[in-house]
Design a protein around this motif. Structure first.
Motif, PDB file in Angstrom:
ATOM      1  N   ARG A 140      39.768  36.248  40.570  1.00 30.03           N
ATOM      2  CA  ARG A 140      38.571  36.518  41.300  1.00 30.03           C
ATOM      3  C   ARG A 140      37.645  37.237  40.638  1.00 30.03           C
ATOM      4  O   ARG A 140      37.020  37.791  41.070  1.00 30.03           O
ATOM      5  CB  ARG A 140      39.101  37.654  42.503  1.00 30.03           C
ATOM      6  CG  ARG A 140      39.971  37.347  43.498  1.00 30.03           C
ATOM      7  CD  ARG A 140      40.113  38.211  44.288  1.00 30.03           C
ATOM      8  NE  ARG A 140      40.502  39.648  44.084  1.00 30.03           N
ATOM      9  CZ  ARG A 140      39.826  40.529  43.405  1.00 30.03           C
ATOM     10  NH1 ARG A 140      38.738  40.638  44.216  1.00 30.03           N
ATOM     11  NH2 ARG A 140      40.859  42.018  42.974  1.00 30.03           N
ATOM     12  N   PHE A 141      37.980  38.259  39.090  1.00 34.73           N
ATOM     13  CA  PHE A 141      37.571  37.688  38.162  1.00 34.73           C
ATOM     14  C   PHE A 141      35.873  37.249  37.216  1.00 34.73           C
ATOM     15  O   PHE A 141      37.549  36.450  36.586  1.00 34.73           O
ATOM     16  CB  PHE A 141      37.539  39.168  37.482  1.00 34.73           C
ATOM     17  CG  PHE A 141      37.500  40.616  38.373  1.00 34.73           C
ATOM     18  CD1 PHE A 141      38.445  41.135  39.509  1.00 34.73           C
ATOM     19  CD2 PHE A 141      37.150  42.144  38.048  1.00 34.73           C
ATOM     20  CE1 PHE A 141      39.109  42.268  40.023  1.00 34.73           C
ATOM     21  CE2 PHE A 141      37.291  42.924  39.074  1.00 34.73           C
ATOM     22  CZ  PHE A 141      37.680  43.364  39.796  1.00 34.73           C
ATOM     23  N   SER A 142      35.369  37.322  36.512  1.00 37.31           N
ATOM     24  CA  SER A 142      34.912  36.552  35.926  1.00 37.31           C
ATOM     25  C   SER A 142      33.644  36.917  34.872  1.00 37.31           C
ATOM     26  O   SER A 142      32.858  37.771  35.731  1.00 37.31           O
ATOM     27  CB  SER A 142      34.027  35.040  36.389  1.00 37.31           C
ATOM     28  OG  SER A 142      33.418  34.700  37.041  1.00 37.31           O
ATOM     29  N   ALA A 143      33.234  36.498  34.241  1.00 35.31           N
ATOM     30  CA  ALA A 143      31.978  37.333  33.211  1.00 35.31           C
ATOM     31  C   ALA A 143      31.291  36.196  32.567  1.00 35.31           C
ATOM     32  O   ALA A 143      31.935  35.389  31.895  1.00 35.31           O
ATOM     33  CB  ALA A 143      32.349  38.254  32.878  1.00 35.31           C
ATOM     34  N   GLU A 144      29.783  36.685  32.472  1.00 33.71           N
ATOM     35  CA  GLU A 144      28.943  35.348  31.754  1.00 33.71           C
ATOM     36  C   GLU A 144      28.017  36.505  30.414  1.00 33.71           C
ATOM     37  O   GLU A 144      27.632  37.730  31.140  1.00 33.71           O
ATOM     38  CB  GLU A 144      28.711  34.900  32.344  1.00 33.71           C
ATOM     39  CG  GLU A 144      27.844  34.268  33.854  1.00 33.71           C
ATOM     40  CD  GLU A 144      26.992  33.401  33.944  1.00 33.71           C
ATOM     41  OE1 GLU A 144      27.656  32.482  34.108  1.00 33.71           O
ATOM     42  OE2 GLU A 144      25.675  34.106  35.367  1.00 33.71           O
TER      43      GLU A 144
END
Lengths: 115, 115
Positions: A64-68
């Motif tokens: 559920r977690f993502s980063a960019e």
């Protein structure tokens, strides 16, 4: 010289919705870190990014977690299908040159409340 | 596994006296240590740091001591002022070896300086 800018400062989401947290690092800083502070706890490392690259995501929950951190624009921490346990303060920090033992500068945080 | 520990959740001192905040760590790879100060609803603010090649660093009213053999560091504030009342976080990094610059934080100590 503006500091680390995070928005929004406060975010309320219902369970199952998506949360998007934004972070603009200090001018000249190309290294961004995300930390999470749960109530009554210290800050926990989540992810370290350079422009267009995730360098260390060892602290990110598996789902559920993502980063960019795109070439243009702020870094984004995205939480899909939020649950009550995601309620926390999320802090972004930036640094000019990590690994050279210089301090990281923190933003004021985004306080996420899941209802 | 708490690699950085601040065993005192709170500390209360009289204005003008010395405040001593303590921090212990377990990872011998840590080579850089920092203290951050945090007010409610704000992000952490860098205070002072120390490299593992030193045992003391001083900046105005703030001094950090490092005892590598004991894996212990402390922050001394002299003289303490009411404006110093905040949560203080100890943080550690293994910057030279990992080159990521990510910080491992303790749980924090709430300092109250009474007028």
């Amino acid at each position: 010289n503006a500091g680390v800018m995070q928005n929004p400062r406060h975010l309320v989401r219902r369970r199952g919705q998506e949360a998007r947290l934004r972070c603009s690092p200090m001018k000249g800083h190309s290294h961004v870190y995300w930390y999470r502070q749960l109530p009554e706890e210290g800050l926990k490392f989540m992810v370290y990014l350079q422009k267009e690259n995730i360098i260390d995501e060892s602290g990110m929950p598996k789902e559920r977690f993502s980063a960019e951190f795109p070439k243009e624009g702020p870094s984004i921490l995205r939480i899909q299908q939020v649950v009550r346990g995601d309620s926390a303060a999320y802090f972004c920090a930036s640094s000019p040159l990590p690994g050279t033992n210089t301090e990281a500068f923190f933003g004021q945080g985004t306080r996420l409340t899941v209802v | 596994d708490q690699q950085v520990k601040q065993n005192s959740p709170s500390l209360s001192v009289q204005e003008g006296r010395i405040s001593i905040l303590n921090c212990d760590y377990t990872n011998s790879m840590f080579d850089y240590f920092l203290w951050y100060k945090k007010y409610p609803a704000e992000g952490p603010t860098f205070l002072i740091s120390i490299s593992s090649i030193k045992d003391k660093n001083e900046d105005g009213r703030f001094t950090v001591f490092l005892n590598k053999s004991a894996k212990h560091l402390s922050l001394h504030i002299v003289p303490s002022q009411p404006g110093d009342s905040a949560v203080y976080f100890c943080a550690a990094s293994d910057g030279y070896s990992s080159n990521t610059g990510k910080l491992i934080f303790g749980q924090g100590t709430t300092l109250q300086v009474k007028p």
